[in-house]
Design a protein around this motif. Structure first.
Motif, PDB file in Angstrom:
ATOM      1  N   VAL A 163       0.857  -1.191   0.000  1.00  0.00           N
ATOM      2  CA  VAL A 163       0.000   0.000   0.000  1.00  0.00           C
ATOM      3  C   VAL A 163       0.887   1.234   0.000  1.00  0.00           C
ATOM      4  O   VAL A 163       2.096   1.158   0.274  1.00  0.00           O
ATOM      5  CB  VAL A 163      -0.934   0.046   1.242  1.00  0.00           C
ATOM      6  CG1 VAL A 163      -1.865  -1.155   1.278  1.00  0.00           C
ATOM      7  CG2 VAL A 163      -0.148   0.154   2.536  1.00  0.00           C
ATOM      8  N   LYS A 164       0.267   2.365  -0.295  1.00  0.00           N
ATOM      9  CA  LYS A 164       0.996   3.622  -0.285  1.00  0.00           C
ATOM     10  C   LYS A 164       0.219   4.598   0.595  1.00  0.00           C
ATOM     11  O   LYS A 164      -1.000   4.752   0.432  1.00  0.00           O
ATOM     12  CB  LYS A 164       1.081   4.153  -1.718  1.00  0.00           C
ATOM     13  CG  LYS A 164       2.257   5.046  -1.981  1.00  0.00           C
ATOM     14  CD  LYS A 164       2.231   5.459  -3.446  1.00  0.00           C
ATOM     15  CE  LYS A 164       3.629   5.655  -3.992  1.00  0.00           C
ATOM     16  NZ  LYS A 164       3.606   6.135  -5.374  1.00  0.00           N
ATOM     17  N   VAL A 165       0.908   5.197   1.551  1.00  0.00           N
ATOM     18  CA  VAL A 165       0.259   6.204   2.404  1.00  0.00           C
ATOM     19  C   VAL A 165       1.128   7.452   2.398  1.00  0.00           C
ATOM     20  O   VAL A 165       2.329   7.372   2.698  1.00  0.00           O
ATOM     21  CB  VAL A 165       0.101   5.708   3.855  1.00  0.00           C
ATOM     22  CG1 VAL A 165      -0.545   6.780   4.734  1.00  0.00           C
ATOM     23  CG2 VAL A 165      -0.710   4.421   3.915  1.00  0.00           C
ATOM     24  N   ALA A 166       0.541   8.581   2.070  1.00  0.00           N
ATOM     25  CA  ALA A 166       1.268   9.852   2.034  1.00  0.00           C
ATOM     26  C   ALA A 166       2.542   9.727   1.201  1.00  0.00           C
ATOM     27  O   ALA A 166       3.588  10.259   1.555  1.00  0.00           O
ATOM     28  CB  ALA A 166       1.609  10.311   3.459  1.00  0.00           C
ATOM     29  N   GLY A 167       2.450   8.969   0.126  1.00  0.00           N
ATOM     30  CA  GLY A 167       3.580   8.813  -0.786  1.00  0.00           C
ATOM     31  C   GLY A 167       4.611   7.794  -0.333  1.00  0.00           C
ATOM     32  O   GLY A 167       5.578   7.516  -1.039  1.00  0.00           O
ATOM     33  N   ASP A 204      -6.301   3.255   4.164  1.00  0.00           N
ATOM     34  CA  ASP A 204      -5.296   2.829   3.193  1.00  0.00           C
ATOM     35  C   ASP A 204      -4.295   1.882   3.829  1.00  0.00           C
ATOM     36  O   ASP A 204      -3.604   1.130   3.147  1.00  0.00           O
ATOM     37  CB  ASP A 204      -4.582   4.066   2.639  1.00  0.00           C
ATOM     38  CG  ASP A 204      -5.561   4.969   1.909  1.00  0.00           C
ATOM     39  OD1 ASP A 204      -5.898   4.643   0.764  1.00  0.00           O
ATOM     40  OD2 ASP A 204      -6.028   5.957   2.520  1.00  0.00           O
ATOM     41  N   ALA A 205      -4.153   1.990   5.156  1.00  0.00           N
ATOM     42  CA  ALA A 205      -3.304   1.076   5.920  1.00  0.00           C
ATOM     43  C   ALA A 205      -3.927   0.976   7.303  1.00  0.00           C
ATOM     44  O   ALA A 205      -4.881   1.709   7.607  1.00  0.00           O
ATOM     45  CB  ALA A 205      -1.876   1.614   6.007  1.00  0.00           C
ATOM     46  N   VAL A 206      -3.394   0.074   8.115  1.00  0.00           N
ATOM     47  CA  VAL A 206      -3.975  -0.096   9.452  1.00  0.00           C
ATOM     48  C   VAL A 206      -2.875  -0.146  10.502  1.00  0.00           C
ATOM     49  O   VAL A 206      -1.713  -0.443  10.195  1.00  0.00           O
ATOM     50  CB  VAL A 206      -4.816  -1.396   9.555  1.00  0.00           C
ATOM     51  CG1 VAL A 206      -5.939  -1.398   8.536  1.00  0.00           C
ATOM     52  CG2 VAL A 206      -3.935  -2.640   9.404  1.00  0.00           C
ATOM     53  N   GLN A 207      -3.248   0.171  11.738  1.00  0.00           N
ATOM     54  CA  GLN A 207      -2.326  -0.049  12.853  1.00  0.00           C
ATOM     55  C   GLN A 207      -2.951  -1.036  13.814  1.00  0.00           C
ATOM     56  O   GLN A 207      -4.172  -1.092  13.976  1.00  0.00           O
ATOM     57  CB  GLN A 207      -2.001   1.270  13.563  1.00  0.00           C
ATOM     58  CG  GLN A 207      -1.086   2.175  12.736  1.00  0.00           C
ATOM     59  CD  GLN A 207      -0.594   3.400  13.485  1.00  0.00           C
ATOM     60  OE1 GLN A 207      -0.672   3.484  14.708  1.00  0.00           O
ATOM     61  NE2 GLN A 207      -0.088   4.363  12.741  1.00  0.00           N
ATOM     62  N   VAL A 208      -2.081  -1.823  14.424  1.00  0.00           N
ATOM     63  CA  VAL A 208      -2.520  -2.834  15.383  1.00  0.00           C
ATOM     64  C   VAL A 208      -1.788  -2.575  16.692  1.00  0.00           C
ATOM     65  O   VAL A 208      -0.556  -2.481  16.704  1.00  0.00           O
ATOM     66  CB  VAL A 208      -2.193  -4.255  14.865  1.00  0.00           C
ATOM     67  CG1 VAL A 208      -2.531  -5.308  15.902  1.00  0.00           C
ATOM     68  CG2 VAL A 208      -2.940  -4.519  13.557  1.00  0.00           C
ATOM     69  N   LEU A 232      -4.566  -5.697  -2.661  1.00  0.00           N
ATOM     70  CA  LEU A 232      -5.329  -5.352  -1.461  1.00  0.00           C
ATOM     71  C   LEU A 232      -5.726  -3.879  -1.417  1.00  0.00           C
ATOM     72  O   LEU A 232      -6.831  -3.530  -0.987  1.00  0.00           O
ATOM     73  CB  LEU A 232      -4.516  -5.736  -0.213  1.00  0.00           C
ATOM     74  CG  LEU A 232      -5.178  -5.482   1.140  1.00  0.00           C
ATOM     75  CD1 LEU A 232      -6.497  -6.244   1.270  1.00  0.00           C
ATOM     76  CD2 LEU A 232      -4.245  -5.882   2.275  1.00  0.00           C
ATOM     77  N   SER A 233      -4.836  -3.006  -1.897  1.00  0.00           N
ATOM     78  CA  SER A 233      -5.128  -1.569  -1.799  1.00  0.00           C
ATOM     79  C   SER A 233      -6.382  -1.185  -2.595  1.00  0.00           C
ATOM     80  O   SER A 233      -6.993  -0.155  -2.343  1.00  0.00           O
ATOM     81  CB  SER A 233      -3.923  -0.743  -2.251  1.00  0.00           C
ATOM     82  OG  SER A 233      -3.631  -1.015  -3.594  1.00  0.00           O
TER      83      SER A 233
END
Lengths: 303, 256
Positions: A6-10, A259-263, A293-294
């Motif tokens: 995935v891509k988050v904030a570039g 766009d992404a996750v934290q655990v 997935l993205s």
């Protein structure tokens, strides 16, 4: 095998699973159990300008399907982090996110500036800690304050900037819009929900701080709802978190718009939670015939 | 590996009192790397957080750990309902454990209530060189006396109400032992006021003293910073963590 990147904030992540700030220290302890390179990223323990000792214990209490904590941003300070922890973490073949906190806008600026000369991949600005008296969630509960601190740190940093939001507000979408307007590259949500437990025998709160932040599976539906609301309000990327303990939970919060996750809290129940969730997401993709997935981000088909 | 996470089998269960239970757990790879004074971090069924429970005895040959715990709340209640053959999910061994002094000649082990089990692990090592002073509320709460005796450890039982052994606190007996002289090491586990008093006696008599602390925990391995305790060194006071820096601390270094 599905593409989990995935891509988050570039910033490119090999998979969307990031260990949440405050639950993973600087990685050493979990590294005894698994290779850190299996993670999409690590959001390190929230760091302030100078050392903080945190609150008086007890700092944790069990709740139905979750927990309260009142650590209070205990950390060794930004200089220690940059000198002693960051160089090691940057060798681990995973995205390193510096989580920063402050009790004044000046402190946020100074901490962010110190990171400019490092190779840290992203800054997660915590304006949502419920456990400190000064600053913390004070910056995250008003649109004006959230906007001011975002504007100031945006100017101070050359790093991708993610702002971590508190759920303890009337409209999290309004706060998200305010930080987006001031140049945040992403938002992460939700921080913990303010809660309290009382020992009925002693009539004392279990936490010495009286109140603390609720996390764990109990908060998942709140997180899903808030991520969905924010997805409908802003165009910037979203890192979703709150109660994720299974691959399916991660897929759910991505469908809501992340766009992404934290655990985080799930690690205390199962120290392998993050790597297990990566495996479960891979299986989820296979079962649901998803190649990338993205592509599912924000894909919820609402009624 | 410092610690592992896995599912292990309970192979022995004994009720030591109405609220106190002893499990022997078959976990060869864990037992192999365990030390007296370390703990296991157990996930009770249906609970979100794990419960830290000190290791009572280690059988390196059989590859087993013995834990002894008291029902304190819902989590330990759930654990107490497990039986022989049941699975137990634990991260272990956690924490630092007691440093062992081979040259120590006379060691006093002080246990307060459910702080007594980790002292038995030291009795297994120091045997007749050790004197165990264990305090309980009353006769019904007394545990592990015969275990200490079978190690030829001189065993002094104190009860608050005098219904068994000596009436009074462990600290009275500790003072008496120290007055006899030659004590070169004190190790203690129990309620904080007891540890505070034991540390003071050790300091007055200039005896090396180690205390094992208890605190509500999250991760159990040092990442979440929940189980904080204040320690001091030449640079002043700071927060340490019971799970990783402890649970055993030099009494001189911990602010109780």
């Amino acid at each position: 095998m599905a593409d989990l990147s995935v891509k988050v904030a570039g910033v490119e992540f090999k998979n969307p699973v990031i260990a949440a700030s405050g639950c993973f220290g600087y990685g050493h302890e979990y590294e005894e159990l698994f290779d850190l390179s299996k993670l999409g990223g690590i959001s390190v323990k929230g760091t302030t300008l100078t050392r903080r000792d945190g609150n008086i214990p007890p700092r944790i209490a069990e709740t139905p399907s979750g927990m309260l904590n009142s650590v209070g941003l205990q950390n060794p300070g930004i200089d220690y982090f940059i000198e002693k922890e960051l160089p090691y973490l940057l060798k681990k073949d995973t995205v390193i996110i510096a989580n920063i906190a402050g009790s004044s806008i000046e402190e946020y600026i100074e901490v962010a500036e110190k990171l400019n000369d490092t190779s840290v991949h992203m800054i997660e600005m915590n304006i949502s800690c419920p456990n400190v008296k000064k600053g913390g969630a004070g910056f995250g509960t008003s649109c004006d304050m959230a906007a001011s601190v975002t504007k100031a740190v945006r100017k101070a940093t050359n790093k991708p900037l993610c702002v971590k939001l508190t759920p303890n507000v009337t409209s999290i979408a309004e706060i998200a819009k305010a930080v987006e307007a001031e140049g945040a590259d992403a938002v992460s949500l939700i921080n913990t929900l303010l809660g309290m437990r009382i020992d009925t025998r002693t009539r004392r709160p279990i936490l010495h701080n009286n109140v603390g932040g609720l996390s764990g599976p109990a908060v998942l539906p709140v997180a899903v709802r808030m991520v969905w609301e924010v997805r409908n309000a802003v165009d910037i990327d979203i890192i979703g978190m709150g109660g994720i303990s299974k691959g399916n939970d991660a897929a759910e919060i991505m469908l809501a718009g992340a766009d992404a996750v934290q655990v985080g809290a799930a690690l205390f129940n199962d120290p392998f939670a993050c790597v297990r969730i990566v495996d479960e997401l891979e299986k989820w993709c296979e079962v649901n015939k998803v190649d990338k997935l993205s592509d599912i981000s924000g894909g919820v088909v609402t009624w | 590996m410092k610690y592992l996470q896995g599912i292990y089998k309970i192979i022995e269960k004994t009720a030591l009192s109405e609220t106190c239970f002893s499990f022997v757990i078959d976990c060869p790879e864990v037992a192999k790397i365990s030390k007296a004074g370390q703990f296991v971090h157990i996930l009770p069924k249906g609970k979100f957080l794990r419960r830290p429970i000190s290791i009572c005895q280690i059988d390196y040959e059989k590859g087993t750990l013995r834990i002894v715990f008291e029902i304190r709340g819902e989590g330990t209640q759930e654990l107490s309902e497990l039986n022989i053959g049941d699975d137990i999910d634990m991260i272990a061994p956690c924490g630092n454990g007691f440093e062992i002094f081979d040259n120590a000649k006379k060691i006093v082990l002080v246990g307060g209530g459910i702080g007594t089990p980790p002292m038995l692990g030291l009795s297994d090592i120091y045997k007749e060189k050790a004197t165990a002073i264990c305090g309980f509320r009353n006769k019904d709460a007394v545990i592990l006396e015969n275990d200490f005796l079978s190690n030829n450890t001189n065993t002094i039982i104190c009860t608050d109400d005098g219904s068994y052994g000596i009436k009074g606190f462990v600290t009275d007996s500790l003072k008496a032992e120290c007055e006899k002289g030659d004590v070169d090491l004190i190790c203690a586990c129990g309620p904080t006021p007891m540890l505070k008093a034991v540390s003071a006696i050790a300091q007055e008599n200039n005896i090396e003293c180690f205390v094992s602390l208890e605190e509500r925990m999250g991760c159990g391995i040092g990442a979440c910073l929940v189980c904080a305790c204040k320690t001091k060194d030449e640079n002043g006071e700071k927060m340490s963590h019971v799970c990783k820096n402890g649970p055993v601390f030099n009494a001189k270094e911990v602010v109780l």
